[in-house]
Motif scaffolding. Sequence first.
Motif, PDB file in Angstrom:
ATOM      1  N   HIS A  48       0.839  -1.193   0.000  1.00  0.00           N
ATOM      2  CA  HIS A  48       0.000   0.000   0.000  1.00  0.00           C
ATOM      3  C   HIS A  48       0.879   1.250   0.000  1.00  0.00           C
ATOM      4  O   HIS A  48       0.699   2.171  -0.819  1.00  0.00           O
ATOM      5  CB  HIS A  48      -0.910  -0.028   1.231  1.00  0.00           C
ATOM      6  N   TYR A  52       1.791   3.979  -3.252  1.00  0.00           N
ATOM      7  CA  TYR A  52       1.504   5.414  -3.116  1.00  0.00           C
ATOM      8  C   TYR A  52       2.769   6.244  -3.302  1.00  0.00           C
ATOM      9  O   TYR A  52       2.759   7.263  -4.015  1.00  0.00           O
ATOM     10  CB  TYR A  52       0.883   5.726  -1.757  1.00  0.00           C
ATOM     11  N   THR A 109      -1.908   2.597  -6.658  1.00  0.00           N
ATOM     12  CA  THR A 109      -2.341   3.956  -6.360  1.00  0.00           C
ATOM     13  C   THR A 109      -2.495   4.724  -7.660  1.00  0.00           C
ATOM     14  O   THR A 109      -1.610   4.681  -8.522  1.00  0.00           O
ATOM     15  CB  THR A 109      -1.322   4.676  -5.459  1.00  0.00           C
ATOM     16  N   VAL A 118      -6.823  11.006  -5.187  1.00  0.00           N
ATOM     17  CA  VAL A 118      -6.075   9.769  -4.940  1.00  0.00           C
ATOM     18  C   VAL A 118      -7.008   8.579  -4.737  1.00  0.00           C
ATOM     19  O   VAL A 118      -8.022   8.667  -4.034  1.00  0.00           O
ATOM     20  CB  VAL A 118      -5.171   9.912  -3.696  1.00  0.00           C
ATOM     21  N   THR A 120      -6.296   4.400  -3.748  1.00  0.00           N
ATOM     22  CA  THR A 120      -5.280   3.386  -3.445  1.00  0.00           C
ATOM     23  C   THR A 120      -5.943   2.138  -2.865  1.00  0.00           C
ATOM     24  O   THR A 120      -6.892   2.247  -2.080  1.00  0.00           O
ATOM     25  CB  THR A 120      -4.196   3.948  -2.492  1.00  0.00           C
TER      26      THR A 120
END
Length: 202
Positions: A48, A52, A109, A118, A120
């Motif tokens: 994750h 990003y 992302t 954004v 994600t």
Amino acid sequence: MKSIEIILASGSPRRKEILNNLKLYPRVIKSNIDESHKPNEKPHALVHRLSYEKAYAVAKELDQGLIIGSDTIVVVDNQILTQPKTTTEAIAMLTAISGRTHQVLTGMTLIHQPGHEVFTQVAMTNVIMNPLSETWIQDYVATGEPMDKAGAYGIQGIGATLVKRIDGEYSTVVGLSVQTLMDGFKSLNLNYFDLIKDQLYE
């Protein structure tokens, strides 16, 4: 709809190929971030964060476009297997997953500029491996294919012979989840067919 440039924040030819197959032809800008693991960082949190950070590193330099960051790891017994640095590491990884089920996690992302919108998310696929003999592992490693692959195998190449079956999305194992990408488009109010319309009639 105004044309949106797609930017892939990764030098992975496999991720680019997945996007190309979807009629998305990204400009590649490799992010070159530090991909070191943080102490006690869990697998889900790792992919994750890295997905990003890859996207953000590129997005902060751009005023326009849709930036895609992705990161993939293999997990067995809660141990993270990234890309092997040596043939010895590759052999050890393949020995660890031989005849067993492991998980492949791919984080993605999307950052839409301007506005820094954004999305994600992390996708997971279970991979069940065939039992692998020591000779088979050594012969496979000798091909060189495992050396730039998380978990030391490439399901889209010779490594397909190692895999008995999968439970989940194939593209997640390759390195870029198509379904997660579609979820991201919806979340950012982007119509996939609008994004590719300029490519459909060439």
